[in-house]
Design a protein around this motif. Structure first.
Motif, mmCIF file in Angstrom:
data_model
loop_
_atom_site.group_PDB
_atom_site.id
_atom_site.type_symbol
_atom_site.label_atom_id
_atom_site.label_comp_id
_atom_site.label_asym_id
_atom_site.label_seq_id
_atom_site.Cartn_x
_atom_site.Cartn_y
_atom_site.Cartn_z
ATOM 1 N N GLY A 27 0.820 -1.215 0.000
ATOM 2 C CA GLY A 27 0.000 0.000 0.000
ATOM 3 C C GLY A 27 0.849 1.257 0.000
ATOM 4 O O GLY A 27 0.586 2.196 -0.753
ATOM 5 N N VAL A 32 -1.575 3.895 -1.399
ATOM 6 C CA VAL A 32 -2.949 3.536 -1.031
ATOM 7 C C VAL A 32 -2.882 2.905 0.360
ATOM 8 O O VAL A 32 -1.817 2.527 0.836
ATOM 9 N N ALA A 36 -7.142 -0.927 1.320
ATOM 10 C CA ALA A 36 -7.423 -1.058 -0.120
ATOM 11 C C ALA A 36 -6.799 -2.345 -0.649
ATOM 12 O O ALA A 36 -7.441 -3.106 -1.387
#
Length: 177
Positions: A27, A32, A36
Motif C-alpha cells: 500500500g 494507497v 485497499a
C-alpha cells in the motif's frame, strides 16, 4: 475474458507474499491504504486503473498477469524471430552508414533512443555483447506488447548465455509460457 475480482485478488496476494511484502508495504509503495490492498486481495474491489502499471511493477509482473489471476493468456499478436530483431538493429546502424553518422536525421534518432533508454546506443551498436543486449531489449518491448518468441530460436541465435537467461526470466514475467 472478463476480470474475476476473486482470481485477481488471489494473484495479487500470492505475488505480494512471494515478494515478502506486507499489505501495508505494498500500500505504501502504491500510495494507497493497506485496507485497499486487503479489499483487492479478498476480491471485494479491483485496483484503480491508474495504478495498475505501478502495481505490476511492484509485484514484478505484468498487468495482464494480475488481471487474469495468473492464468496464461494465448492472445498473442504474433510470433517474431531473433533474426527479425537483429535485422531491425542492423538497419538502425545501416541508416547511420547511408545517411552519415553526423546527419541530423540519424543523430536525432540515435540521440532520442539513447535518451529514452538512458544509454549510449552508438556504443552498443559497436560492441557485439552490448548489441545482443539491445536486441534483447527490442524483444522484451515486443513481448510486453503481446508478441511471442520461440525459446529454441532465442537459444540458437544468442551467442551470450546471459541474454538468453534474461529472456527466459522475462518470458515468465510477461506470461508467455
Amino acid at each position: 475474458m472478463a476480470v474475476d475480482p476473486k482470481k485477481t485478488g488471489a494473484q495479487i496476494s500470492a505475488l505480494r507474499k512471494s515478494k515478502k511484502m506486507t499489505q501495508n508495504g505494498l500500500g505504501e509503495a502504491l500510495h494507497v491504504s493497506y485496507q485497499a490492498v486487503s479489499k483487492w486481495e479478498r476480491g471485494e474491489a479491483l485496483p484503480d486503473t491508474s495504478i495498475l502499471t505501478d502495481l505490476a511493477d511492484a509485484l514484478g509482473t505484468s498487468v495482464d498477469n494480475i488481471l487474469n489471476g495468473g492464468e496464461k493468456t494465448l492472445n498473442f499478436k504474433g510470433k517474431l524471430s531473433v533474426k527479425d530483431m537483429r535485422e531491425g538493429i542492423n538497419c538502425l546502424e545501416r541508416i547511420g552508414y547511408l545517411l552519415g553518422r553526423q546527419n541530423i536525421l540519424y543523430r536525432s534518432a540515435i540521440d532520442g533512443i539513447s535518451e529514452k533508454m538512458n544509454t549510449d546506443i552508438d556504443s552498443m551498436l559497436g560492441d557485439e555483447y552490448l548489441r545482443e543486449c539491445l536486441i534483447l531489449e527490442a524483444m522484451l518491448h515486443n513481448m510486453k506488447m503481446g508478441h511471442y518468441f520461440d525459446p529454441a530460436d532465442v537459444k540458437d541465435n544468442f551467442k551470450h548465455e546471459k541474454w538468453y537467461n534474461l529472456f527466459c526470466e522475462y518470458e515468465g514475467k510477461y506470461n508467455i509460457v
